[in-house]
Design an enzyme around this catalytic site. Structure first.
Site, PDB file in Angstrom:
ATOM      1  N   HIS A 169      29.663  38.776  43.263  1.00 51.70           N
ATOM      2  CA  HIS A 169      30.719  38.495  42.260  1.00 51.70           C
ATOM      3  C   HIS A 169      30.252  37.399  41.316  1.00 51.70           C
ATOM      4  O   HIS A 169      30.702  36.261  41.433  1.00 51.70           O
ATOM      5  CB  HIS A 169      32.000  38.070  42.978  1.00 51.70           C
ATOM      6  CG  HIS A 169      33.226  38.152  42.134  1.00 51.70           C
ATOM      7  ND1 HIS A 169      33.685  37.091  41.396  1.00 51.70           N
ATOM      8  CD2 HIS A 169      34.085  39.167  41.908  1.00 51.70           C
ATOM      9  CE1 HIS A 169      34.803  37.436  40.767  1.00 51.70           C
ATOM     10  NE2 HIS A 169      35.061  38.695  41.066  1.00 51.70           N
ATOM     11  N   PHE A 170      29.461  37.602  40.455  1.00 54.91           N
ATOM     12  CA  PHE A 170      28.760  38.800  39.987  1.00 54.91           C
ATOM     13  C   PHE A 170      27.273  38.469  39.989  1.00 54.91           C
ATOM     14  O   PHE A 170      26.915  37.357  39.596  1.00 54.91           O
ATOM     15  CB  PHE A 170      29.209  39.167  38.566  1.00 54.91           C
ATOM     16  CG  PHE A 170      30.684  39.441  38.457  1.00 54.91           C
ATOM     17  CD1 PHE A 170      31.200  40.662  38.852  1.00 54.91           C
ATOM     18  CD2 PHE A 170      31.549  38.469  37.990  1.00 54.91           C
ATOM     19  CE1 PHE A 170      32.562  40.920  38.740  1.00 54.91           C
ATOM     20  CE2 PHE A 170      32.904  38.728  37.889  1.00 54.91           C
ATOM     21  CZ  PHE A 170      33.420  39.949  38.264  1.00 54.91           C
TER      22      PHE A 170
END
Length: 145
Positions: free
Chosen positions: A52-53
């Protein structure tokens, strides 16, 4: 009763969460049953940053909300009548994300218990980075076994 400087070991004596889901590192100060100010120090190696991410890690909003809930749980579950119990989510309302939170930052978690009837209660929750609001909302909880 006002309490200050609870460590992670102290927190583990109050709430049942454990790594990797124990998301608060310390309680700076709290008034038992009324409010708590906790902190989480984001190192960047936490499991949730991996996906993420990739290449642009951002703290997931659900993690911020869970960290706030755990902070409020410390205030409530430190009350003598709730020791050894578990705090469960019963509702999450009016949550607004105002700022991205990144690895290396410290999230200040503030929860005020605004109403409680028996095992059900409501908390006003806010988290800040360097004094800037990152997320706010209202949490509803239920105390159970």
């Amino acid at each position: 009763m006002t309490v200050t400087n609870l460590t992670k070991a102290d927190i583990e004596k109050i709430i049942p969460h454990r790594a990797p889901m124990l998301l608060i590192d310390e309680i700076v100060e709290m008034e038992t049953g009324a409010w708590a100010h906790g902190r989480t120090h984001l190192r960047g190696d936490e499991y949730f940053f991996q996906g993420h991410f990739p290449g642009h890690p951002v703290l997931p909003g659900v993690i911020m909300v869970e960290a706030l809930a755990q902070t409020g749980a410390v205030a409530i579950l430190s009350m003598p009548e709730f020791q050894g119990k578990v705090g469960y989510f019963a509702g999450i309302d009016k949550v607004r994300f105002k700022r991205k939170v990144y690895p290396g930052e410290t999230l200040d978690l503030k929860v005020e218990i605004i109403k409680r009837r028996g095992p059900i209660g409501y908390g006003k929750a806010e988290a800040y980075v360097d004094g800037e609001l990152a997320v706010s909302g209202q949490l509803t909880f239920a105390i159970g076994d």
